[in-house]
Every structure is written in structure tokens, then in C-alpha cells.
Scaffold this active site. Structure first.
Site, PDB file in Angstrom:
ATOM      1  N   VAL A  12       0.832  -1.206   0.000  1.00 23.32           N
ATOM      2  CA  VAL A  12       0.000   0.000   0.000  1.00 23.32           C
ATOM      3  C   VAL A  12       0.868   1.258   0.000  1.00 23.32           C
ATOM      4  CG1 VAL A  12      -1.696   1.313   1.329  1.00 23.32           C
ATOM      5  CG2 VAL A  12      -1.922  -1.165   1.121  1.00 23.32           C
ATOM      6  N   ARG A 150      -6.469  -3.434  -5.269  1.00 22.27           N
ATOM      7  CA  ARG A 150      -6.289  -4.881  -5.446  1.00 22.27           C
ATOM      8  C   ARG A 150      -4.832  -5.146  -5.783  1.00 22.27           C
ATOM      9  NH1 ARG A 150     -10.104  -5.275 -10.362  1.00 22.27           N
ATOM     10  NH2 ARG A 150      -9.022  -3.296 -10.568  1.00 22.27           N
ATOM     11  N   PHE A 245     -16.761 -10.529  -8.782  1.00 31.27           N
ATOM     12  CA  PHE A 245     -16.618 -11.289  -7.528  1.00 31.27           C
ATOM     13  C   PHE A 245     -17.617 -12.424  -7.402  1.00 31.27           C
ATOM     14  CE2 PHE A 245     -13.173  -9.838  -4.888  1.00 31.27           C
ATOM     15  CZ  PHE A 245     -12.672  -8.862  -5.735  1.00 31.27           C
ATOM     16  N   GLY A 253      -8.774 -15.568  -0.144  1.00 30.87           N
ATOM     17  CA  GLY A 253      -7.636 -15.414   0.771  1.00 30.87           C
ATOM     18  C   GLY A 253      -6.968 -14.082   0.537  1.00 30.87           C
ATOM     19  N   CYS A 256      -5.840  -9.315   2.922  1.00 37.45           N
ATOM     20  CA  CYS A 256      -6.903  -8.433   3.437  1.00 37.45           C
ATOM     21  C   CYS A 256      -8.170  -9.157   3.867  1.00 37.45           C
ATOM     22  CB  CYS A 256      -7.261  -7.387   2.384  1.00 37.45           C
ATOM     23  SG  CYS A 256      -5.930  -6.236   2.080  1.00 37.45           S
ATOM     24  N   LYS A 259      -8.189 -11.208   7.271  1.00 38.34           N
ATOM     25  CA  LYS A 259      -8.044 -10.438   8.518  1.00 38.34           C
ATOM     26  C   LYS A 259      -9.165  -9.402   8.661  1.00 38.34           C
ATOM     27  CE  LYS A 259      -4.674  -6.834   7.294  1.00 38.34           C
ATOM     28  NZ  LYS A 259      -5.487  -5.634   7.385  1.00 38.34           N
TER      29      LYS A 259
HETATM   30  C1  UDX Z   1      -8.840  -6.946  -1.766  1.00 40.60           C
HETATM   31  C2  UDX Z   1      -9.862  -5.895  -2.197  1.00 40.60           C
HETATM   32  O1  UDX Z   1     -10.382  -6.223  -3.484  1.00 40.60           O
HETATM   33  C3  UDX Z   1      -9.230  -4.518  -2.209  1.00 40.60           C
HETATM   34  O2  UDX Z   1     -10.209  -3.538  -2.545  1.00 40.60           O
HETATM   35  C4  UDX Z   1      -8.687  -4.261  -0.807  1.00 40.60           C
HETATM   36  O3  UDX Z   1      -8.179  -2.998  -0.659  1.00 40.60           O
HETATM   37  C5  UDX Z   1      -7.648  -5.312  -0.476  1.00 40.60           C
HETATM   38  O4  UDX Z   1      -8.275  -6.597  -0.517  1.00 40.60           O
HETATM   39  P1  UDX Z   1      -6.843  -8.291  -2.924  1.00 40.60           P
HETATM   40  O5  UDX Z   1      -6.520  -8.833  -1.574  1.00 40.60           O
HETATM   41  O6  UDX Z   1      -5.743  -7.849  -3.810  1.00 40.60           O
HETATM   42  O7  UDX Z   1      -7.837  -7.035  -2.785  1.00 40.60           O
HETATM   43  O8  UDX Z   1      -7.631  -9.441  -3.670  1.00 40.60           O
HETATM   44  P2  UDX Z   1      -8.970  -9.568  -4.525  1.00 40.60           P
HETATM   45  O9  UDX Z   1      -8.673  -9.400  -5.954  1.00 40.60           O
HETATM   46  O10 UDX Z   1     -10.055  -8.743  -3.962  1.00 40.60           O
HETATM   47  O11 UDX Z   1      -9.299 -11.119  -4.252  1.00 40.60           O
HETATM   48  C6  UDX Z   1      -9.493 -11.589  -2.928  1.00 40.60           C
HETATM   49  C7  UDX Z   1      -9.683 -13.078  -2.896  1.00 40.60           C
HETATM   50  O12 UDX Z   1     -10.944 -13.442  -3.439  1.00 40.60           O
HETATM   51  C8  UDX Z   1      -8.645 -13.860  -3.703  1.00 40.60           C
HETATM   52  O13 UDX Z   1      -8.292 -15.015  -2.974  1.00 40.60           O
HETATM   53  C9  UDX Z   1      -9.373 -14.206  -4.980  1.00 40.60           C
HETATM   54  O14 UDX Z   1      -8.883 -15.351  -5.616  1.00 40.60           O
HETATM   55  C10 UDX Z   1     -10.781 -14.427  -4.451  1.00 40.60           C
HETATM   56  N1  UDX Z   1     -11.823 -14.216  -5.471  1.00 40.60           N
HETATM   57  C11 UDX Z   1     -12.053 -12.974  -5.960  1.00 40.60           C
HETATM   58  C12 UDX Z   1     -12.565 -15.303  -5.927  1.00 40.60           C
HETATM   59  O15 UDX Z   1     -12.372 -16.448  -5.494  1.00 40.60           O
HETATM   60  N2  UDX Z   1     -13.563 -15.067  -6.825  1.00 40.60           N
HETATM   61  C13 UDX Z   1     -13.824 -13.841  -7.334  1.00 40.60           C
HETATM   62  O16 UDX Z   1     -14.742 -13.719  -8.164  1.00 40.60           O
HETATM   63  C14 UDX Z   1     -13.044 -12.750  -6.894  1.00 40.60           C
END
Ligand code: UDX
Length: 423
Positions: A12, A150, A245, A253, A256, A259
Site C-alpha cells: 500500500v 487490489r 466477484f 484469501g 486483506c 483479517k
Molecule cells: C482486496 C480488495 O479487493 C481490495 O479492494 C482491498 O483494498 C484489499 O483486498 P486483494 O486482496 O488484492 O484485494 O484481492 P482480490 O482481488 O479482492 O481477491 C481476494 C480473494 O478473493 C482472492 O483469494 C481471490 O482469488 C478471491 N476471489 C475474488 C474469488 O475467489 N472469486 C472472485 O470472483 C473474486
């Protein structure tokens, strides 16, 4: 243009520092790790983040961006001091604020008069007070400016955000913080600090809820003979739902979601509200890890003991090299607990991973394996030679926990194939 100190050069902080310098501000980024500061000062970015190294180098070359050791060296001449330090999970599930307190108290005595401290770390409601107390300054205002970046597309998300949230009691200060983002086209939401802090947790919890929801629907699909991909297609065109999503997978996982969901459960509990819904979201996610393990066991003939399981994908999602909170590692350790021998490959992981045999390429990972398990949605996995993969394996069996591959094509090559939510 402003002088900005950024405390913390992690995902970040580094993105914030590089992007603010790109917007024309003068940025000094401080970190306690001298090695990291040296590396960054040479223009070497230790994390995989699209476009970041370019911005860091341009900032360094143009003299807008520098890296220093320690908070105080960073904050000496700033007008704005961004806190981008970690807020790890404490043993009771709450967010551990010790890095925030430490950084704020380190700079408290030497921040220039009328400077503004902006908290970008994810912190529980009420933490603005914690920062104010640690600073011990009446003339320094504190604001909250949560990040929604992200990993993998953090630079893009910073420069093209869906919204900018600023939480501050003082409107004039909020206006000064908003002005830092001049040139960025996005709605700016100015609110009280508690609402800003809640927006961050609520957003991540909602996104985690969407993923757990679709994983639960995938389980229903398997039970009733539906295909989750068709179901999501049919749902997503409803603009109230959307497509984002709703990709089923091995569970969510990262650094972010795990936790932040637990922290929000805890925040609610402390405030007297039992957030049962969010507890369910976490429980569904945990069950999803187990679901994948069960699928591998089933394909392996009931037990994975003494069997080589090839795993493609270790990072928590594609286009990052981050292993923190990776469902892949969780699933692997559950398979190992049942006696499996794991041989893994990930395009972003070259270093040794504790307790794991990491192969040099995706084919090498498959040698002698009785099941191939796809856990991260790296695009390159789609284009491999599956005839060769099958030839290397002891048995042609595959669990595709990201629904990445074309089932018909893989089955044509003689694989027993299972995925998520596609019976
Ligand atoms: C996330 C938030 O999106 C971001 O706004 C915040 O500030 C930090 O946390 P990030 O941790 O980079 O970002 O991951 P993200 O792309 O959101 O995915 C999170 C988890 O969800 C991953 O394990 C991903 O594989 C899973 N996921 C996401 C899915 O299984 N399916 C989806 O459709 C989207």
C-alpha cells in the site's frame, strides 16, 4: 503540489508513494527496513505489481520520490503524512494497532505545524482517536483515507479509483486531502472518520460475502446437477447483482479478506452486535478449502496418503507473487496432513517455500503425480500441452479448483476431471 511523507513501503505504502509522485507531488517514503530502502532507492521494486517499478524509477529520476530509513527522516518536512503500516491480525481476531501507534508517536514531536496525518492502513472504527493520542499534537489534524487497491492492479486502482473516501471531522482538512487527488476522475466521499473506517471493512466483507455466496451456490449446483458458470451468467446480467466477484474457486484469501472479515466480526461483537452473517461467510470459506481437499481425495480413490499431488498455483490469486493468506497453502497443508506428497509450481514463485517441493516448470510438477490440482487462475495454465501433462502423470486426474480449463478438452485427453460447481 504538496510534500507528502509516506510511512511504510509495503504494497500500500509503495503504491501510494509512487502514485502521488506520479501526480506531481514530492514524496518521501520511509520504511524501517534499511535493505528495502536501499533496494528501492536503486529503483528495484521487491514486489510484483503492474506498472509500479516504472513509476518508482520515473519518480526517482525526476527527484519527486525518495526513500529513507525511518519514519522521522520521512516526515521532517511534510505537509501530509500518510500512515501505510501493517495492521496484522491479533490473536483475538482484532486488528493489531501497534505499528500505527509506533509510527504516529515516532513522528508526533517533529511534524511541521499544521501538517495533516492521513491514515491509509485498515483500522478499526475509532482509530483516528488512537492516532491523535499517539501524535499528541493539537495543531496536526488526522484524517482517514482507506485504500481499495487490489494487488496486481494497485497502480491502476489508485489512479482510476471507483471512489475516494476521506474521513475527517474537519471539512477544511478533508478538502486539503481531497486536493491531493486532483486530476483523478472519481467521486469523493467526505465523511466522519468512523464511517470512512467502516466503509473499508464493509466493502471487503461484502466482496468476501459475494465470493462465499457463489462458492455456496457452486455446491448447490453440484448437488442439483446445474452448472455454476451458467448460473452466474444468468445472474450477472441483473445490474443489481453484476458479474464481479462471482467466480467460484478454492475459497478467498490474501492479506486483506481473512483479517478484515475477522476484524469486522470482532468490531461488531465489541459493539454488542453478533454479525452471524459474516461468521457464516468465513465458515463457508473454510468449508471450501475442505471441499477441494475432499475432491482430490475422491479422485485419488479415497485417500491421498503416500501419493504425489501436483499443484499448479501457490499465490492467493493470479498476477501477484503474494503468498500471504493463500488458499493454496491452506489446502496444501491439509493434503499434507493426510499424507500427500506435494509437488508445486507457480510462475511467480521461484524461492523455496517451507515444507514444499517447488518445481521449475508446470510439467516437472506433474511427474509421477496421481492428481493434478489447479489452485491459482494463472492464464498460462490454459495453454499447456495436456497430452504431455497426462503422459508425465501416474494417473490422468485433475481437480480444477478455478474452473480455468475446458472440461471437454481435458476429458478428451483421458483425464478424470472435476471442477467447482460443474457436475
Ligand atoms: C482486496 C480488495 O479487493 C481490495 O479492494 C482491498 O483494498 C484489499 O483486498 P486483494 O486482496 O488484492 O484485494 O484481492 P482480490 O482481488 O479482492 O481477491 C481476494 C480473494 O478473493 C482472492 O483469494 C481471490 O482469488 C478471491 N476471489 C475474488 C474469488 O475467489 N472469486 C472472485 O470472483 C473474486
Amino acid at each position: 503540489m504538496a510534500h507528502i511523507a509516506v510511512l511504510g513501503a509495503g504494497y500500500v505504502g509503495l503504491t501510494t508513494a509512487a502514485c502521488f509522485s506520479h501526480l506531481g507531488h514530492t514524496v518521501v517514503c520511509g520504511d524501517v527496513l534499511a535493505d528495502r530502502v536501499d533496494q528501492l532507492s536503486r529503483g528495484e521494486v521487491p514486489i510484483r505489481e503492474a506498472g509500479l517499478e516504472e513509476l518508482v524509477r520515473t519518480g526517482l529520476d525526476g527527484g519527486h520520490l525518495s526513500f529513507v530509513v525511518g519514519e522521522q527522516a520521512a516526515a521532517a518536512e511534510c505537509e501530509f503524512c500518510y500512515l501505510c503500516v501493517p495492521t496484522p491480525q491479533a490473536p483475538d481476531g482484532s486488528a493489531d494497532l501497534s505499528f500505527i501507534r509506533q509510527a504516529a508517536s515516532a513522528v508526533g514531536s517533529m511534524l511541521p505545524p499544521e501538517s495533516v496525518v492521513v491514515n491509509k492502513s485498515t483500522v478499526p472504527v475509532g482509530s483516528t482517536r488512537v492516532v491523535e493520542q499517539a501524535l499528541g499534537r493539537d495543531d496536526v489534524k488526522v484524517a482517514s483515507n482507506p485504500e481499495f487497491l487490489r494487488e496486481g492492479s494497485a497502480v491502476h486502482d489508485f489512479l482510476h479509483p471507483d471512489r475516494i473516501v476521506i474521513g475527517c471531522e474537519d471539512q477544511a482538512t478533508a478538502g486539503r486531502v481531497a486536493a491531493l487527488f486532483e486530476g483523478i476522475q472519481a467521486p469523493v466521499i467526505v465523511t466522519d472518520p468512523a464511517s470512512a473506517e467502516t466503509i473499508k471493512y464493509a466493502s471487503n466483507a461484502f466482496l468476501a460475502t459475494k465470493v462465499s455466496f457463489v462458492n455456496a451456490i457452486a455446491n448447490v449446483c453440484e448437488a442439483v446437477g446445474a452448472d455454476v458458470r451458467e448460473v452466474v451468467l444468468g445472474m450477472g446480467y441483473d445490474r443489481r447483482i453484476g458479474f464481479e466477484f462471482l467466480k467460484p474457486g478454492p475459497g478467498w484469501g490474501g492479506s486483506c479478506f481473512p483479517k478484515d472479515t475477522r476484524a469486522l466480526i470482532r468490531i461488531a461483537e465489541d459493539a454488542g452486535y453478533d454479525f452471524d452473517l459474516l461468521k457464516g461467510v468465513v465458515a463457508v470459506n473454510d468449508a471450501q478449502f475442505e471441499k477441494v481437499v475432499t475432491k482430490v481425495e475422491a479422485l485419488a480413490g479415497g485417500s491421498v496418503a503416500e501419493q504425489v499431488i501436483a499443484v499448479w498455483g501457490l499465490t492467493f490469486k493470479a498476477r501477484t507473487d503474494d503468498l500471504r493468506g493463500s488458499p493454496s497453502l491452506e489446502i496444501i497443508s491439509r493434503l499434507q496432513a493426510r499424507g500427500a506428497r506435494i509437488r508445486a509450481y507457480d510462475p511467480a514463485v521461484t524461492d523455496a517455500v517451507d515444507g514444499l517441493e517447488v518445481a521449475a516448470d508446470p510439467y516437472a510438477a506433474c511427474e509421477g503425480a496421481s492428481v493434478l490440482l489447479v489452485l491459482t487462475e494463472w492464464d498460462e495454465f490454459r495453454w499447456l500441452d495436456f497430452e504431455k501433462v497426462g503422459g508425465l502423470m501416474a494417473e490422468r486426474r485433475m481437480v480444477d479448483a478455478r474452473n480455468l480449463l475446458d472440461p471437454a478438452a481435458v476429458r478428451r485427453r483421458g483425464f478424470a476431471y472435476d471442477a467447482i460447481g460443474r457436475s
